[in-house]
Design a protein around this motif. Structure first.
Motif, PDB file in Angstrom:
ATOM      1  N   LEU A 206      45.565  49.221  35.167  1.00 13.55           N
ATOM      2  CA  LEU A 206      44.615  48.412  35.927  1.00 13.55           C
ATOM      3  C   LEU A 206      44.386  48.995  37.310  1.00 13.55           C
ATOM      4  N   SER A 207      43.169  48.917  37.757  1.00 12.08           N
ATOM      5  CA  SER A 207      42.793  49.266  39.115  1.00 12.08           C
ATOM      6  C   SER A 207      41.713  48.288  39.536  1.00 12.08           C
ATOM      7  N   GLU A 208      41.247  48.419  40.774  1.00 12.35           N
ATOM      8  CA  GLU A 208      40.237  47.489  41.258  1.00 12.35           C
ATOM      9  C   GLU A 208      38.930  47.644  40.496  1.00 12.35           C
ATOM     10  N   GLY A 209      38.737  48.780  39.842  1.00 16.63           N
ATOM     11  CA  GLY A 209      37.527  48.971  39.072  1.00 16.63           C
ATOM     12  C   GLY A 209      37.611  48.401  37.670  1.00 16.63           C
ATOM     13  N   LEU A 210      38.802  47.931  37.259  1.00 16.10           N
ATOM     14  CA  LEU A 210      38.986  47.404  35.902  1.00 16.10           C
ATOM     15  C   LEU A 210      39.476  45.966  35.924  1.00 16.10           C
ATOM     16  N   MET A 211      39.131  45.231  36.967  1.00 18.29           N
ATOM     17  CA  MET A 211      39.634  43.869  37.092  1.00 18.29           C
ATOM     18  C   MET A 211      39.034  42.926  36.059  1.00 18.29           C
ATOM     19  N   ASP A 212      37.848  43.277  35.517  1.00 18.60           N
ATOM     20  CA  ASP A 212      37.228  42.412  34.517  1.00 18.60           C
ATOM     21  C   ASP A 212      38.043  42.349  33.231  1.00 18.60           C
ATOM     22  N   LEU A 213      38.938  43.325  33.019  1.00 19.80           N
ATOM     23  CA  LEU A 213      39.768  43.311  31.818  1.00 19.80           C
ATOM     24  C   LEU A 213      40.860  42.250  31.880  1.00 19.80           C
ATOM     25  N   LEU A 214      41.128  41.746  33.065  1.00 20.98           N
ATOM     26  CA  LEU A 214      42.247  40.834  33.274  1.00 20.98           C
ATOM     27  C   LEU A 214      41.804  39.396  33.024  1.00 20.98           C
ATOM     28  N   ALA A 215      42.447  38.742  32.064  1.00 26.47           N
ATOM     29  CA  ALA A 215      42.187  37.328  31.788  1.00 26.47           C
ATOM     30  C   ALA A 215      43.232  36.483  32.508  1.00 26.47           C
ATOM     31  N   PHE A 216      42.764  35.442  33.221  1.00 22.24           N
ATOM     32  CA  PHE A 216      43.655  34.658  34.066  1.00 22.24           C
ATOM     33  C   PHE A 216      43.339  33.174  33.846  1.00 22.24           C
ATOM     34  N   ASP A 217      44.227  32.479  33.135  1.00 24.40           N
ATOM     35  CA  ASP A 217      44.058  31.048  32.868  1.00 24.40           C
ATOM     36  C   ASP A 217      45.010  30.253  33.746  1.00 24.40           C
ATOM     37  N   ILE A 218      44.480  29.191  34.349  1.00 21.77           N
ATOM     38  CA  ILE A 218      45.245  28.378  35.298  1.00 21.77           C
ATOM     39  C   ILE A 218      45.213  26.926  34.827  1.00 21.77           C
ATOM     40  N   PHE A 219      46.382  26.310  34.697  1.00 23.70           N
ATOM     41  CA  PHE A 219      46.500  24.903  34.298  1.00 23.70           C
ATOM     42  C   PHE A 219      47.179  24.145  35.437  1.00 23.70           C
ATOM     43  N   ILE A 220      46.494  23.127  35.951  1.00 25.75           N
ATOM     44  CA  ILE A 220      46.980  22.349  37.088  1.00 25.75           C
ATOM     45  C   ILE A 220      47.198  20.912  36.635  1.00 25.75           C
ATOM     46  N   HIS A 221      48.314  20.325  37.066  1.00 22.73           N
ATOM     47  CA  HIS A 221      48.567  18.922  36.756  1.00 22.73           C
ATOM     48  C   HIS A 221      49.289  18.282  37.927  1.00 22.73           C
ATOM     49  N   GLY A 222      48.871  17.075  38.248  1.00 21.25           N
ATOM     50  CA  GLY A 222      49.451  16.334  39.361  1.00 21.25           C
ATOM     51  C   GLY A 222      48.588  15.150  39.722  1.00 21.25           C
ATOM     52  N   ASN A 223      49.230  14.107  40.263  1.00 19.96           N
ATOM     53  CA  ASN A 223      48.526  12.908  40.714  1.00 19.96           C
ATOM     54  C   ASN A 223      47.730  12.268  39.578  1.00 19.96           C
ATOM     55  N   GLY A 224      48.253  12.410  38.333  1.00 14.40           N
ATOM     56  CA  GLY A 224      47.587  11.817  37.192  1.00 14.40           C
ATOM     57  C   GLY A 224      46.388  12.590  36.689  1.00 14.40           C
ATOM     58  N   HIS A 225      46.187  13.800  37.190  1.00 11.71           N
ATOM     59  CA  HIS A 225      45.036  14.608  36.769  1.00 11.71           C
ATOM     60  C   HIS A 225      45.529  15.920  36.161  1.00 11.71           C
ATOM     61  N   GLU A 226      44.720  16.450  35.293  1.00 13.85           N
ATOM     62  CA  GLU A 226      44.975  17.770  34.720  1.00 13.85           C
ATOM     63  C   GLU A 226      43.676  18.575  34.729  1.00 13.85           C
ATOM     64  N   GLY A 227      43.818  19.878  34.903  1.00 12.03           N
ATOM     65  CA  GLY A 227      42.630  20.725  34.934  1.00 12.03           C
ATOM     66  C   GLY A 227      42.924  22.113  34.410  1.00 12.03           C
ATOM     67  N   HIS A 228      41.927  22.704  33.759  1.00  9.84           N
ATOM     68  CA  HIS A 228      42.018  24.074  33.247  1.00  9.84           C
ATOM     69  C   HIS A 228      40.949  24.907  33.931  1.00  9.84           C
ATOM     70  N   TYR A 229      41.384  26.023  34.553  1.00  8.28           N
ATOM     71  CA  TYR A 229      40.466  26.870  35.315  1.00  8.28           C
ATOM     72  C   TYR A 229      40.651  28.324  34.902  1.00  8.28           C
ATOM     73  N   LYS A 230      39.613  29.080  35.141  1.00  8.64           N
ATOM     74  CA  LYS A 230      39.656  30.523  34.935  1.00  8.64           C
ATOM     75  C   LYS A 230      39.756  31.200  36.303  1.00  8.64           C
ATOM     76  N   GLY A 231      40.722  32.080  36.418  1.00  5.78           N
ATOM     77  CA  GLY A 231      40.848  32.833  37.663  1.00  5.78           C
ATOM     78  C   GLY A 231      40.026  34.110  37.601  1.00  5.78           C
ATOM     79  N   LYS A 232      39.214  34.323  38.593  1.00  5.22           N
ATOM     80  CA  LYS A 232      38.427  35.550  38.678  1.00  5.22           C
ATOM     81  C   LYS A 232      39.081  36.461  39.712  1.00  5.22           C
ATOM     82  N   VAL A 233      39.738  37.497  39.236  1.00  3.74           N
ATOM     83  CA  VAL A 233      40.453  38.409  40.134  1.00  3.74           C
ATOM     84  C   VAL A 233      39.433  39.316  40.815  1.00  3.74           C
ATOM     85  N   ILE A 234      39.318  39.191  42.132  1.00  2.00           N
ATOM     86  CA  ILE A 234      38.368  40.026  42.864  1.00  2.00           C
ATOM     87  C   ILE A 234      39.062  41.151  43.629  1.00  2.00           C
TER      88      ILE A 234
END
Length: 399
Positions: A170-198
């Protein structure tokens, strides 16, 4: 000229010239390798971080045994922050903000999972992040979060995981190859997000997200009130003086170790480069002495015949020219062989470095080529002057 060459060949000591050749080759190679490797490696420690300007410092309080035992907080109070803000070397400052909720991150590439861990995010005011602000933003409702990750993550991946699993580095020119899933939970809420590595940063130890996302997510996923900052990012004035270190030491503050480690490493790199270069130059000087000794012995053995050549009309320059050519030829061969050896060695260590640092700035061998030519010209000039002086001495002693 042919007559002089015949005289020269009669008393040539192959062992002496071989001794000069290998000694000079060793000295020349050490010097060129030192100059070239320093030129290649230096950008790793001097280049500014891609996402945080070099004029920024990260300040935190020192943590020692007394602080740990007493349970005192290492957070900055409002008074301490204002005092730091009023210092003449401070242009502006901001705070690191951390998440007050739990999150899990899953990172992968080409379907292979690289990271599965409970992490935390950090943020700093957008003004302190040197990126395109059109990419560095978040609005409530977005499912994609721009992130900057520590470069150490990528170094560990490239050096270990990628090699063993035949995956692309990986290098800064190949960041699109990186898949980044984020799961957040707290205060009675849950969320699923995609991280975009810049991008990656070598001055951060945690994943950085926009301040807008941090403010919204802390309010949405946590009920905790914002706490006092434990780390402060400081933008220095252009003409900041050396009182910074004294002020920090007097108040029990310290800089982020990443900055200090880079400076210390660069200092020792310079020190080692100087020491090794001095050794190489000493070896080159000794080889120069061996060559001059060999040529002096040749001249001395042929002194009677050289005197006759001078007496029948040959000029000192004509008599000395074969010795000059011998010196120039030997030094030239040494330089060429040293360049070839350097090319192979450099090719090897650059391969290792590119595995650890895929974004290593490209460089050429121009610095070693120029330095080698300069050293070659100096040595040849000294040889020519010494030989000329020896021949003239023979000429003047028998006039």
């Amino acid at each position: 000229m042919r007559l002089i060459w015949k005289l020269l060949r009669e008393h040539v000591s192959v062992s002496q010239f071989l001794g000069f050749f290998f000694a000079n080759l060793l000295g020349m190679f050490i010097v060129l390798l030192c100059v070239q490797s320093y030129h290649d490696i230096k950008p790793l420690f001097t280049a500014e971080d891609s996402f945080m300007k070099g004029s920024y410092l990260i300040v935190n309080k020192k943590v020692n045994a007394a602080t740990t035992i007493s349970g005192r907080s290492n957070a900055f109070s409002s008074e301490e922050v204002e005092e730091l803000r009023d210092q003449p070397f401070v242009k502006s400052l901001g705070f690191f903000t951390s998440t007050n909720y739990k999150l899990d991150a899953f990172m992968g590439i080409n379907g292979k999972r690289l990271l599965n861990a409970a992490l935390s995010f950090e943020s700093v005011p957008d003004a302190f992040v040197d990126v395109d602000l059109s990419q560095w933003k978040y609005q409530e409702g977005d499912t994609e979060i721009p992130v900057i990750i520590p470069r150490t993550y990528i170094t560990m991946y490239n050096f270990g995981f990628a090699q063993s699993h035949s995956l692309p580095k990986l290098s800064e020119g190949l960041m699109d190859l990186l898949a980044f899933d984020i799961f957040i939970h707290g205060n009675g809420h849950e969320g699923h997000y995609k991280g975009k590595v810049i991008g990656f940063s070598q001055r951060l130890n945690a994943i950085l997200v926009p301040q807008s996302f941090m403010d919204w997510s802390n309010a949405f996923y946590s009920q905790e009130q914002p706490s006092h900052p434990t780390r402060i990012i400081v933008e220095l004035e252009p003409n900041a003086n050396e009182n910074i270190a004294q002020y920090l030491d007097e108040h029990g503050y310290e800089l982020d170790h990443g900055n200090l480690d880079a400076e210390k490493t660069l200092f020792f790199l310079r020190l080692m480069a100087v020491v090794v270069m001095v050794i190489g130059l000493l070896i080159t000087a000794l080889s120069f002495y061996i060559l001059m000794l060999s040529i002096y012995l040749l001249v001395q053995k042929n002194s009677d015949k050289l005197e006759n050549l001078l007496l029948i009309g040959y000029s000192p320059s004509q008599v000395a020219r074969p010795y000059w050519m011998l010196s120039i030829m030997l030094n030239g061969i040494v330089l060429l062989v040293a360049w070839v050896a350097l090319w192979f060695v450099r090719r090897y260590y650059l391969g290792v470095m590119e595995t650890l640092y895929p974004d290593l700035p490209s460089s050429s061998m121009c610095v070693s080529l120029v330095f080698g030519i300069i050293l070659y010209l100096i040595v040849c000039t000294l040889n020519i002057l010494a030989i000329r002086g020896k021949i003239k001495h023979i000429w003047h002693s028998h006039r």
